[in-house]
Write a protein that holds these residues in place. Structure first.
Motif, PDB file in Angstrom:
ATOM      1  N   LYS A   1      46.292  53.346  27.995  1.00  0.00           N
ATOM      2  CA  LYS A   1      44.997  54.064  27.185  1.00  0.00           C
ATOM      3  C   LYS A   1      43.658  53.347  27.899  1.00  0.00           C
ATOM      4  O   LYS A   1      42.841  54.105  28.490  1.00  0.00           O
ATOM      5  N   TRP A   2      43.531  52.114  27.816  1.00  0.00           N
ATOM      6  CA  TRP A   2      42.357  51.283  28.382  1.00  0.00           C
ATOM      7  C   TRP A   2      42.346  51.562  30.107  1.00  0.00           C
ATOM      8  O   TRP A   2      41.403  51.687  30.542  1.00  0.00           O
ATOM      9  N   ALA A   3      43.441  51.612  30.641  1.00  0.00           N
ATOM     10  CA  ALA A   3      43.417  51.720  32.102  1.00  0.00           C
ATOM     11  C   ALA A   3      43.011  53.257  32.503  1.00  0.00           C
ATOM     12  O   ALA A   3      42.365  53.462  33.442  1.00  0.00           O
ATOM     13  N   VAL A   4      43.445  54.210  31.621  1.00  0.00           N
ATOM     14  CA  VAL A   4      42.630  55.639  31.993  1.00  0.00           C
ATOM     15  C   VAL A   4      41.109  55.480  31.789  1.00  0.00           C
ATOM     16  O   VAL A   4      40.270  55.979  32.506  1.00  0.00           O
ATOM     17  N   ALA A   5      40.721  54.831  30.707  1.00  0.00           N
ATOM     18  CA  ALA A   5      39.493  54.578  30.177  1.00  0.00           C
ATOM     19  C   ALA A   5      38.681  53.817  31.548  1.00  0.00           C
ATOM     20  O   ALA A   5      37.737  54.117  31.893  1.00  0.00           O
ATOM     21  N   ALA A   6      39.270  52.735  31.924  1.00  0.00           N
ATOM     22  CA  ALA A   6      38.688  52.061  33.212  1.00  0.00           C
ATOM     23  C   ALA A   6      38.715  52.864  34.219  1.00  0.00           C
ATOM     24  O   ALA A   6      37.817  52.837  35.239  1.00  0.00           O
ATOM     25  N   SER A   7      39.716  53.615  34.672  1.00  0.00           N
ATOM     26  CA  SER A   7      39.734  54.620  35.907  1.00  0.00           C
ATOM     27  C   SER A   7      38.554  55.486  35.598  1.00  0.00           C
ATOM     28  O   SER A   7      38.027  55.732  36.588  1.00  0.00           O
ATOM     29  N   THR A   8      38.529  56.038  34.447  1.00  0.00           N
ATOM     30  CA  THR A   8      37.292  57.068  34.460  1.00  0.00           C
ATOM     31  C   THR A   8      36.223  56.423  34.619  1.00  0.00           C
ATOM     32  O   THR A   8      35.163  56.996  35.209  1.00  0.00           O
ATOM     33  N   ALA A   9      35.729  55.402  34.091  1.00  0.00           N
ATOM     34  CA  ALA A   9      34.591  54.446  34.157  1.00  0.00           C
ATOM     35  C   ALA A   9      34.355  54.071  35.770  1.00  0.00           C
ATOM     36  O   ALA A   9      33.234  54.359  36.158  1.00  0.00           O
ATOM     37  N   ALA A  10      35.267  53.928  36.617  1.00  0.00           N
ATOM     38  CA  ALA A  10      35.224  53.814  37.997  1.00  0.00           C
ATOM     39  C   ALA A  10      34.850  54.948  38.533  1.00  0.00           C
ATOM     40  O   ALA A  10      33.612  54.828  39.596  1.00  0.00           O
ATOM     41  N   ALA A  11      35.238  56.097  38.141  1.00  0.00           N
ATOM     42  CA  ALA A  11      35.004  57.351  38.767  1.00  0.00           C
ATOM     43  C   ALA A  11      33.414  57.718  38.412  1.00  0.00           C
ATOM     44  O   ALA A  11      32.584  58.187  39.218  1.00  0.00           O
TER      45      ALA A  11
ATOM     46  N   ALA B   1      46.429  51.056  42.158  1.00  0.00           N
ATOM     47  CA  ALA B   1      45.949  51.532  40.967  1.00  0.00           C
ATOM     48  C   ALA B   1      46.917  52.096  40.031  1.00  0.00           C
ATOM     49  O   ALA B   1      46.971  51.915  38.754  1.00  0.00           O
ATOM     50  N   ALA B   2      47.805  53.024  40.638  1.00  0.00           N
ATOM     51  CA  ALA B   2      48.844  53.523  39.995  1.00  0.00           C
ATOM     52  C   ALA B   2      49.704  52.144  39.574  1.00  0.00           C
ATOM     53  O   ALA B   2      50.445  52.468  38.414  1.00  0.00           O
ATOM     54  N   CYS B   3      50.024  51.350  40.398  1.00  0.00           N
ATOM     55  CA  CYS B   3      50.746  50.087  39.855  1.00  0.00           C
ATOM     56  C   CYS B   3      50.349  49.506  38.626  1.00  0.00           C
ATOM     57  O   CYS B   3      50.997  49.175  37.699  1.00  0.00           O
ATOM     58  N   ALA B   4      49.188  49.331  38.861  1.00  0.00           N
ATOM     59  CA  ALA B   4      48.169  48.712  37.688  1.00  0.00           C
ATOM     60  C   ALA B   4      48.433  49.387  36.562  1.00  0.00           C
ATOM     61  O   ALA B   4      48.515  49.013  35.375  1.00  0.00           O
ATOM     62  N   PHE B   5      48.217  50.752  36.560  1.00  0.00           N
ATOM     63  CA  PHE B   5      48.249  51.468  35.460  1.00  0.00           C
ATOM     64  C   PHE B   5      49.631  51.402  34.702  1.00  0.00           C
ATOM     65  O   PHE B   5      49.774  51.442  33.511  1.00  0.00           O
ATOM     66  N   GLY B   6      50.589  51.740  35.696  1.00  0.00           N
ATOM     67  CA  GLY B   6      52.187  51.516  34.962  1.00  0.00           C
ATOM     68  C   GLY B   6      52.292  50.363  34.460  1.00  0.00           C
ATOM     69  O   GLY B   6      53.278  50.285  33.458  1.00  0.00           O
ATOM     70  N   ALA B   7      51.769  49.246  34.777  1.00  0.00           N
ATOM     71  CA  ALA B   7      52.077  48.004  34.106  1.00  0.00           C
ATOM     72  C   ALA B   7      50.909  47.969  32.946  1.00  0.00           C
ATOM     73  O   ALA B   7      50.979  46.842  32.386  1.00  0.00           O
ATOM     74  N   GLY B   8      50.123  48.843  33.034  1.00  0.00           N
ATOM     75  CA  GLY B   8      49.318  48.666  31.726  1.00  0.00           C
ATOM     76  C   GLY B   8      47.933  47.589  31.829  1.00  0.00           C
ATOM     77  O   GLY B   8      47.754  46.963  31.012  1.00  0.00           O
ATOM     78  N   ARG B   9      47.576  47.461  33.115  1.00  0.00           N
ATOM     79  CA  ARG B   9      46.655  46.494  33.354  1.00  0.00           C
ATOM     80  C   ARG B   9      45.281  47.170  33.749  1.00  0.00           C
ATOM     81  O   ARG B   9      45.016  47.746  34.651  1.00  0.00           O
ATOM     82  N   PRO B  10      44.524  47.477  32.519  1.00  0.00           N
ATOM     83  CA  PRO B  10      43.439  48.219  32.871  1.00  0.00           C
ATOM     84  C   PRO B  10      42.057  47.739  33.588  1.00  0.00           C
ATOM     85  O   PRO B  10      41.603  48.520  34.452  1.00  0.00           O
ATOM     86  N   VAL B  11      41.838  46.551  33.827  1.00  0.00           N
ATOM     87  CA  VAL B  11      40.879  46.052  34.695  1.00  0.00           C
ATOM     88  C   VAL B  11      41.282  46.202  36.034  1.00  0.00           C
ATOM     89  O   VAL B  11      40.373  46.624  36.832  1.00  0.00           O
ATOM     90  N   ALA B  12      42.563  45.949  36.443  1.00  0.00           N
ATOM     91  CA  ALA B  12      43.065  46.040  37.940  1.00  0.00           C
ATOM     92  C   ALA B  12      43.047  47.511  38.213  1.00  0.00           C
ATOM     93  O   ALA B  12      42.523  47.861  39.207  1.00  0.00           O
TER      94      ALA B  12
ATOM     95  N   GLY C   1      41.056  49.870  36.829  1.00  0.00           N
ATOM     96  CA  GLY C   1      39.586  50.302  37.301  1.00  0.00           C
ATOM     97  C   GLY C   1      39.046  49.990  38.492  1.00  0.00           C
ATOM     98  O   GLY C   1      38.438  50.694  39.218  1.00  0.00           O
ATOM     99  N   ILE C   2      39.582  48.625  38.910  1.00  0.00           N
ATOM    100  CA  ILE C   2      38.986  48.238  40.251  1.00  0.00           C
ATOM    101  C   ILE C   2      39.473  48.876  41.357  1.00  0.00           C
ATOM    102  O   ILE C   2      38.596  49.180  42.267  1.00  0.00           O
ATOM    103  N   LEU C   3      40.683  48.841  41.157  1.00  0.00           N
ATOM    104  CA  LEU C   3      41.624  49.669  42.313  1.00  0.00           C
ATOM    105  C   LEU C   3      41.151  51.167  42.577  1.00  0.00           C
ATOM    106  O   LEU C   3      40.961  51.692  43.473  1.00  0.00           O
ATOM    107  N   THR C   4      40.884  51.744  41.448  1.00  0.00           N
ATOM    108  CA  THR C   4      40.509  52.988  41.408  1.00  0.00           C
ATOM    109  C   THR C   4      38.973  53.047  42.012  1.00  0.00           C
ATOM    110  O   THR C   4      38.783  54.075  42.950  1.00  0.00           O
ATOM    111  N   LEU C   5      38.054  52.092  41.707  1.00  0.00           N
ATOM    112  CA  LEU C   5      36.903  52.189  42.382  1.00  0.00           C
ATOM    113  C   LEU C   5      36.944  52.013  43.859  1.00  0.00           C
ATOM    114  O   LEU C   5      36.317  52.504  44.783  1.00  0.00           O
TER     115      LEU C   5
END
Length: 179
Positions: free
Chosen positions: A164-174, A111-122, A124-128
């Motif tokens: 920004k969207w990755a933070v939102a997706a990660s929050t949505a997963a939580a 999830a951190a790799c996806a965040f660093g790359a700015g990939r919000p969907v990935a 969020g899914i990896l956080t979940l």
């Protein structure tokens, strides 16, 4: 392992709908169920699965550090420091229940790799997936928000929309996990 037996698709569904061990960790139960289906109760495959997860996490850590712009040697060093942590790693590999931490760590680092790359969907899914392995990843959205804020302040550049969207997706997963 005893409460993670798979007897068809209904038992897979039940893994996600119940908490037979008192902890809601359906991906761990699913991984134990798959181990049992493939190898019965022989202990070696459980240990080898944990070892494979450990090596995969080390590769993911190296990838994350390299993605952050560090020299490949530094990335290898970071992965080595993690994998040679004899206290935590030995317990995680040799103790079957260490799989909870291994799965949570693997998905959190990815999830951190996806965040660093700015990939919000990935992200969020990896956080979940990390949350479906253990509860500690509930802090990932906070970590990503702080990371994004520090990066923005250090670089003196505006925050990237993907992060920004990755933070939102990660929050949505939580939030989904908590629901």
């Amino acid at each position: 392992i005893a409460s993670s037996r798979l007897h068809g698709w209904n038992s897979v569904w039940q893994t996600f709908m119940t908490s037979p061990t008192g902890f809601y960790r359906p991906l761990v139960s699913l991984s134990f169920g798959l181990n049992t289906l493939a190898f019965g109760l022989h202990p070696l495959p459980y240990g080898l699965t944990n070892l494979a997860l450990t090596v995969t996490i080390a590769v993911a850590i190296a990838w994350l550090v390299w993605q952050l712009g560090f020299h490949p040697g530094i990335a290898l060093f970071a992965a080595s420091v993690w994998i040679l942590n004899f206290h935590g790693i030995g317990v995680a590999v040799l103790w079957a229940s260490g799989r909870t931490s291994l799965l949570a760590t693997l998905f959190a680092v990815c999830a951190a790799c996806a965040f660093g790359a700015g990939r919000p969907v990935a992200c969020g899914i990896l956080t979940l997936l990390a949350l479906l392995s253990k509860e500690e990843p509930l802090l990932l959205p906070v970590v990503f928000l702080v990371w994004m804020t520090i990066d923005s302040a250090d670089a003196g550049t505006p925050m990237r929309d993907g992060r920004k969207w990755a933070v939102a997706a990660s929050t949505a997963a939580a939030v989904l996990y908590l629901a």
